[in-house]
Design a protein around this motif. Structure first.
Motif, PDB file in Angstrom:
ATOM      1  N   THR A 140     -50.707   5.942  -1.712  1.00  0.00           N
ATOM      2  CA  THR A 140     -50.804   4.596  -2.254  1.00  0.00           C
ATOM      3  C   THR A 140     -51.832   4.619  -3.375  1.00  0.00           C
ATOM      4  O   THR A 140     -52.279   5.691  -3.796  1.00  0.00           O
ATOM      5  N   TYR A 141     -52.244   3.437  -3.875  1.00  0.00           N
ATOM      6  CA  TYR A 141     -52.984   3.393  -5.130  1.00  0.00           C
ATOM      7  C   TYR A 141     -54.435   3.860  -5.043  1.00  0.00           C
ATOM      8  O   TYR A 141     -55.047   4.128  -6.078  1.00  0.00           O
ATOM      9  N   SER A 142     -55.028   3.960  -3.840  1.00  0.00           N
ATOM     10  CA  SER A 142     -56.419   4.415  -3.771  1.00  0.00           C
ATOM     11  C   SER A 142     -56.679   5.153  -2.468  1.00  0.00           C
ATOM     12  O   SER A 142     -55.994   4.926  -1.462  1.00  0.00           O
ATOM     13  N   SER A 144     -53.382   9.905  -2.193  1.00  0.00           N
ATOM     14  CA  SER A 144     -53.305   8.712  -3.034  1.00  0.00           C
ATOM     15  C   SER A 144     -52.672   9.087  -4.362  1.00  0.00           C
ATOM     16  O   SER A 144     -52.539  10.269  -4.699  1.00  0.00           O
ATOM     17  N   ILE A 145     -52.269   8.052  -5.126  1.00  0.00           N
ATOM     18  CA  ILE A 145     -51.769   8.308  -6.463  1.00  0.00           C
ATOM     19  C   ILE A 145     -52.911   8.912  -7.277  1.00  0.00           C
ATOM     20  O   ILE A 145     -53.981   8.327  -7.402  1.00  0.00           O
ATOM     21  N   PRO A 188     -47.887   1.569  -5.532  1.00  0.00           N
ATOM     22  CA  PRO A 188     -48.619   2.392  -6.501  1.00  0.00           C
ATOM     23  C   PRO A 188     -49.507   1.585  -7.439  1.00  0.00           C
ATOM     24  O   PRO A 188     -50.465   2.119  -7.986  1.00  0.00           O
ATOM     25  N   ILE A 189     -49.191   0.292  -7.645  1.00  0.00           N
ATOM     26  CA  ILE A 189     -49.982  -0.568  -8.519  1.00  0.00           C
ATOM     27  C   ILE A 189     -50.867  -1.466  -7.675  1.00  0.00           C
ATOM     28  O   ILE A 189     -50.393  -2.131  -6.739  1.00  0.00           O
ATOM     29  N   LYS A 190     -52.151  -1.549  -8.003  1.00  0.00           N
ATOM     30  CA  LYS A 190     -53.107  -2.315  -7.208  1.00  0.00           C
ATOM     31  C   LYS A 190     -52.951  -3.820  -7.390  1.00  0.00           C
ATOM     32  O   LYS A 190     -52.876  -4.572  -6.414  1.00  0.00           O
ATOM     33  N   GLU A 243     -54.177  -4.127 -13.260  1.00  0.00           N
ATOM     34  CA  GLU A 243     -53.752  -2.735 -13.396  1.00  0.00           C
ATOM     35  C   GLU A 243     -52.336  -2.653 -13.940  1.00  0.00           C
ATOM     36  O   GLU A 243     -52.010  -1.755 -14.734  1.00  0.00           O
ATOM     37  N   GLU A 255     -52.722   2.815 -17.120  1.00  0.00           N
ATOM     38  CA  GLU A 255     -52.545   2.891 -15.672  1.00  0.00           C
ATOM     39  C   GLU A 255     -51.082   3.128 -15.312  1.00  0.00           C
ATOM     40  O   GLU A 255     -50.773   3.937 -14.433  1.00  0.00           O
ATOM     41  N   LYS A 295     -49.653   6.504 -13.301  1.00  0.00           N
ATOM     42  CA  LYS A 295     -48.880   6.481 -12.059  1.00  0.00           C
ATOM     43  C   LYS A 295     -47.572   7.246 -12.228  1.00  0.00           C
ATOM     44  O   LYS A 295     -47.163   8.010 -11.342  1.00  0.00           O
TER      45      LYS A 295
END
Length: 225
Positions: free
Chosen positions: A47-49, A91-92, A110-112, A116, A122, A126
């Motif tokens: 995921t994003y983080s 994470s991505i 994938p996008i917070k 972002e 960004e 990704k």
């Protein structure tokens, strides 16, 4: 198993789902099922983080312990002795170096956020991680499942659809297609008990264009009227 061993390609799907409708919890259950029934396969989740990945890993581990699943390894790499399957939690932007994926590669949100999503850098970062890292680890017979709340017209889901030709499954908060697999009638809410139609219409009234993107899976270009 026979289909997987004879496969010459991997399978892909891009899934859109509205925020706060249980997507991540459903994903955690699906991962546990895959680990329990798919013998000898390697899976991965991103995921994003890192912080969010750590939280998802903890939640999934707790669920696994509740059903008696034995897990060996650490919070980054699980090994399931019963089925000899494993999963890498990353994470991505994180590493999958030397890690093969012949089971599931789950790319979750994938996008917070909207900020972002507006960043060209960004979005490109990704995308490059997906094609240069994620796809390079897949083996024939594997599954790539990307699921996200839609943020904009050029999000990762849009790129996968336009550039990779992947199947797009759009689970809308308010049904506009009776053949979406949910068994709903037109105009019905996806989760009436927790997110009733009146609540969704209130969200839509507050800001229609983001609602269409995030809840209905229909993003619009910046500046569109």
């Amino acid at each position: 198993d026979e289909d997987r061993h004879s496969a010459t390609t991997y399978k892909t799907i891009a899934l859109a789902a509205p925020p706060q409708h249980g997507k991540t919890t459903t994903t955690e259950c699906g991962i546990l099922k895959a680990l329990n029934i798919c013998h000898g396969l390697s899976h991965a989740y991103a995921t994003y983080s890192h912080d969010v990945t750590d939280r998802i890993e903890r939640e999934t581990r707790r669920m696994a312990q509740e059903v008696g699943m034995v897990i060996e390894g650490n919070r980054t790499d699980w090994w399931i002795p019963k089925t000899k399957s494993r999963i890498r939690w990353t994470s991505i932007g994180g590493s999958l170096t030397s890690y093969p994926v012949d089971g599931l590669l789950v790319v979750d949100d994938p996008i917070k956020d909207a900020a972002e999503a507006r960043s060209i850098i960004e979005r490109q970062t990704k995308w490059e991680w997906l094609v240069q890292v994620g796809l390079r680890r897949l083996h024939p017979g594997a599954w790539l499942i990307e699921m996200a709340t839609r943020w904009g017209e050029d999000d990762l889901t849009s790129r996968m659809i336009s550039r990779m030709g992947v199947e797009y499954l759009n689970i809308q908060a308010i049904c506009e297609n009776e053949n979406d697999g949910t068994g709903r009638k037109l105009g019905e809410a996806l989760w009436e008990k927790e997110r009733p139609l009146e609540f969704l219409e209130q969200q839509r009234k507050a800001d229609p264009i983001p609602f269409e993107a995030q809840y209905q899976g229909r993003p619009r270009a910046d500046g569109d009227a």
